[in-house]
Each structure stands twice: as structure tokens, then as C-alpha cells.
Design a protein around this motif. Structure first.
Motif, PDB file in Angstrom:
ATOM      1  N   PRO A  21       0.801  -1.237   0.000  1.00 58.01           N
ATOM      2  CA  PRO A  21       0.000   0.000   0.000  1.00 58.01           C
ATOM      3  C   PRO A  21       0.829   1.280   0.000  1.00 58.01           C
ATOM      4  CG  PRO A  21      -1.019  -1.615   1.435  1.00 58.01           C
ATOM      5  CD  PRO A  21       0.291  -2.215   0.985  1.00 58.01           C
ATOM      6  N   VAL A  24       1.965   2.839  -3.447  1.00 60.23           N
ATOM      7  CA  VAL A  24       1.038   3.197  -4.516  1.00 60.23           C
ATOM      8  C   VAL A  24       1.191   4.643  -4.970  1.00 60.23           C
ATOM      9  CG1 VAL A  24      -1.373   3.389  -5.197  1.00 60.23           C
ATOM     10  CG2 VAL A  24      -0.611   1.410  -3.862  1.00 60.23           C
ATOM     11  N   GLN A  50      -5.525   0.314  -3.955  1.00 66.02           N
ATOM     12  CA  GLN A  50      -5.732  -0.062  -2.556  1.00 66.02           C
ATOM     13  C   GLN A  50      -6.838  -1.096  -2.430  1.00 66.02           C
ATOM     14  OE1 GLN A  50      -3.427   0.617  -0.765  1.00 66.02           O
ATOM     15  NE2 GLN A  50      -2.630   2.685  -1.093  1.00 66.02           N
ATOM     16  N   GLY A  54      -3.109  -2.749  -2.510  1.00 66.02           N
ATOM     17  CA  GLY A  54      -1.956  -1.924  -2.854  1.00 66.02           C
ATOM     18  C   GLY A  54      -0.936  -2.640  -3.715  1.00 66.02           C
TER      19      GLY A  54
END
Length: 323
Positions: A21, A24, A50, A54
Motif C-alpha cells: 500500500p 502506490v 488499494q 496496494g
């Protein structure tokens, strides 16, 4: 025995993608740097990633392809937008004594974003590494029998996955990443190559699966401002139009991609699939080429071909970025 190829390494060059995540937004900022994409659009796309934890599927698919390759050369991997970055990989190649490498790019077509930009990436990476090895980009392979056979097999499997009652009337809907119309017009040495190559690939796949079946080429994943014309129609708009014409089933074939990107799994497996369900239309999505045996063997075949003639400097020019 040593390799008889004119190269002493194979370099797989790809787009790259986040793997957790926290990756990203930095990844997306790399992708759009200098393009003036609004922050709101980045946040929207970040939410897509997400929603899948992610993680983009593309990096793992690159690893899977590298593991599947059967070539008598050391294999390296470098990305445009995320780790492992191409410059870092070229630095490692230099340290390992590589003198001349073939570059296999995970994009099959001619356009600025799918060809020229990768050539520019290679030039920049080599310029950043004094004494960097020579790197020769292998040719476009949109019509190579290995790529076509892989996509035909995946299209046939997707067709077979449809309910028997609608299978015979299902329409093939080939998709590719939309690009600005101005970029499409200048793609290739004389312009128009991106669309022409995609249409040829779609026609070849259809011929292998069911020569008489109707098919369309449509677009997905537009990211530019509304004021800039991009290739149309969008896949979802096209599904709505087909529904109006009474089409009850489609096989969606991401012919413009050789491995799954977030654009494939979100735009097709989420948005297009959700729309089809709402319309009462049966939809089956074909896999990308991935590690299909014929696609994997294609890489070895490309390596064994005569060294490709470099693209002219005027081929697939960079788009004009307006403030």
C-alpha cells in the motif's frame, strides 16, 4: 556450452507496479511526472490499487515470465516506474561485466508510450552508468505466431467459459490502452501504427479461434483531461451500445497487454464485469499472454533473429505537453 547468440544477457524491461500500500502514491507520481495529471485523478486511481491490497499484478507476472524463460543467457529485469528501476539494473549489469544485452519489452506495439518511451528509458539509464553495456531492443511482436497463439488459446478458453446457450452468438471485444489521438496519429514511422497493429493482432486471433465471428477493437484506461481527445470508444460505453443492439454475450480480450496491469484487473474485471452484470450480458475475460508456453518460447525466437534495425529518431515522437 556457451551461448551462440550475439548477446551476453537478456534484459526484461517493463512498466513496474507497487507491491504494498505505501508504494502506490509514489509509484503513481512516477508514472505521471510532468504530465499535469490532477491530484484528484491520482487519488481515484490510488483507490483502485488499494482495493487490491496496494499490489499490482505486473511485477509478479514479470517474475513468473523470467522464471519460465529457457534462454542460455543471464536474465536481468528493470522497470520504468518502480523497483527494480532500470537504471539500477543497468548498473548491476555493468558490474557483472555484461557487454551487450537484448532488451525484451513487455509492450508489443508501436507508439510513444509503448515503444519510444522505453527506448528513451534505456538511453537515460545507460547515460547514468559510465561504461554501461550496449542494449538492443528486440522488435515489435504484435503479430508474432507465439503471441497470437497464446492469445488465441486464452480467447478460446474464455469463449468456452461462457454459458452454452450464448456461446455461439458471443462477440469478441478486443481492448487496448487508449492513448491521445495525436499520439496515435504519429505512432510508427509513418503514423497510425498503434491502431493498425492492434487491428491486425485482433484479426489474427479471431482467425485462429473462429474466423467468422464478429469482433471489435475498443479502448480502456483513459487518463488524460477531457479537453484532450483520446481513442474511443471506451470498453464500457461499447458494452452499453452492444446491449442496445441485442448482443447477449461478449468475450473481452485484452490484446493490448501482454501481462495483467491494474488497468486490466480493475477496468475489465471490476468495471466492465459489473456493467455487464447490470445489463444482463454474459462476459468472459480472456487471460493476457503471461507465461503461455508459446509466448515464452517466442522470446527465445526473437533472440535468435538477426539484430533488429533501430527505429528512426522521428518514429513515435513524444507528445506535446500543454500546460
Amino acid at each position: 556450452m556457451g551461448s551462440t547468440l550475439p548477446y551476453d544477457a537478456l534484459l526484461v524491461v517493463s512498466f513496474g507496479g507497487p507491491e504494498k500500500p505505501a508504494d502506490v502514491m509514489p509509484f503513481l507520481e512516477n508514472v505521471v511526472r510532468g504530465r499535469g495529471v490532477p491530484r484528484e485523478r491520482l487519488l481515484e486511481v490510488e483507490a483502485h490499487y488499494q482495493g487490491f491490497g496496494g499490489v499490482s499484478p505486473i511485477n509478479q507476472q514479470c517474475r513468473d515470465l523470467i522464471d519460465a524463460l529457457d534462454v542460455d543467457l543471464p536474465i536481468y529485469w528493470g522497470n520504468r516506474n518502480w523497483h527494480p528501476f532500470l537504471e539500477d539494473t543497468v548498473r548491476q549489469m555493468k558490474a557483472d561485466g555484461v557487454r551487450k544485452a537484448a532488451a525484451f519489452v513487455t509492450a508489443a506495439y508501436s507508439s510513444y508510450s509503448s515503444c519510444r518511451q522505453y527506448l528513451d528509458d534505456i538511453v537515460r539509464a545507460r547515460a547514468a552508468v559510465p561504461g554501461a553495456p550496449e542494449i538492443v531492443k528486440l522488435r515489435h511482436y504484435y503479430d508474432h505466431p507465439g503471441f497470437i497463439a497464446a492469445m488465441a488459446d486464452h480467447t478460446r478458453a474464455a469463449l468456452d467459459a461462457l454459458p452454452a446457450a450464448v456461446r455461439d452468438t458471443a462477440r469478441f471485444v478486443f481492448t487496448a490502452h487508449s492513448i491521445p489521438v495525436s499520439m496515435a496519429r504519429t505512432a510508427g514511422p509513418t503514423g497510425g501504427a498503434y491502431e493498425a497493429q492492434l487491428r491486425k493482432a485482433a484479426a489474427l486471433v479471431t482467425e485462429q479461434v473462429d474466423a467468422g465471428r464478429p469482433w471489435d477493437l475498443v479502448w480502456q484506461s483513459r487518463s488524460g483531461p477531457p479537453s484532450v481527445p483520446w481513442l474511443e470508444p471506451d470498453v464500457c460505453a461499447h458494452l452499453e451500445a452492444l446491449h442496445e443492439y441485442g448482443v447477449r454475450a461478449v468475450v473481452v480480450v485484452p490484446i493490448g497487454f501482454v501481462s495483467d496491469h491494474m488497468e486490466v484487473v480493475y477496468d475489465l474485471d471490476v468495471e466492465a464485469t459489473t456493467l455487464a452484470e447490470k445489463l444482463g450480458m454474459a462476459l468472459s475475460r480472456a487471460a493476457t499472454a503471461g507465461t503461455h508456453p508459446r509466448f515464452v518460447s517466442m522470446v527465445s525466437e526473437l533472440l535468435a533473429e538477426p539484430e533488429p534495425v533501430p527505429c528512426a529518431a522521428t518514429c513515435c515522437p513524444a507528445p506535446i505537453r500543454r500546460p
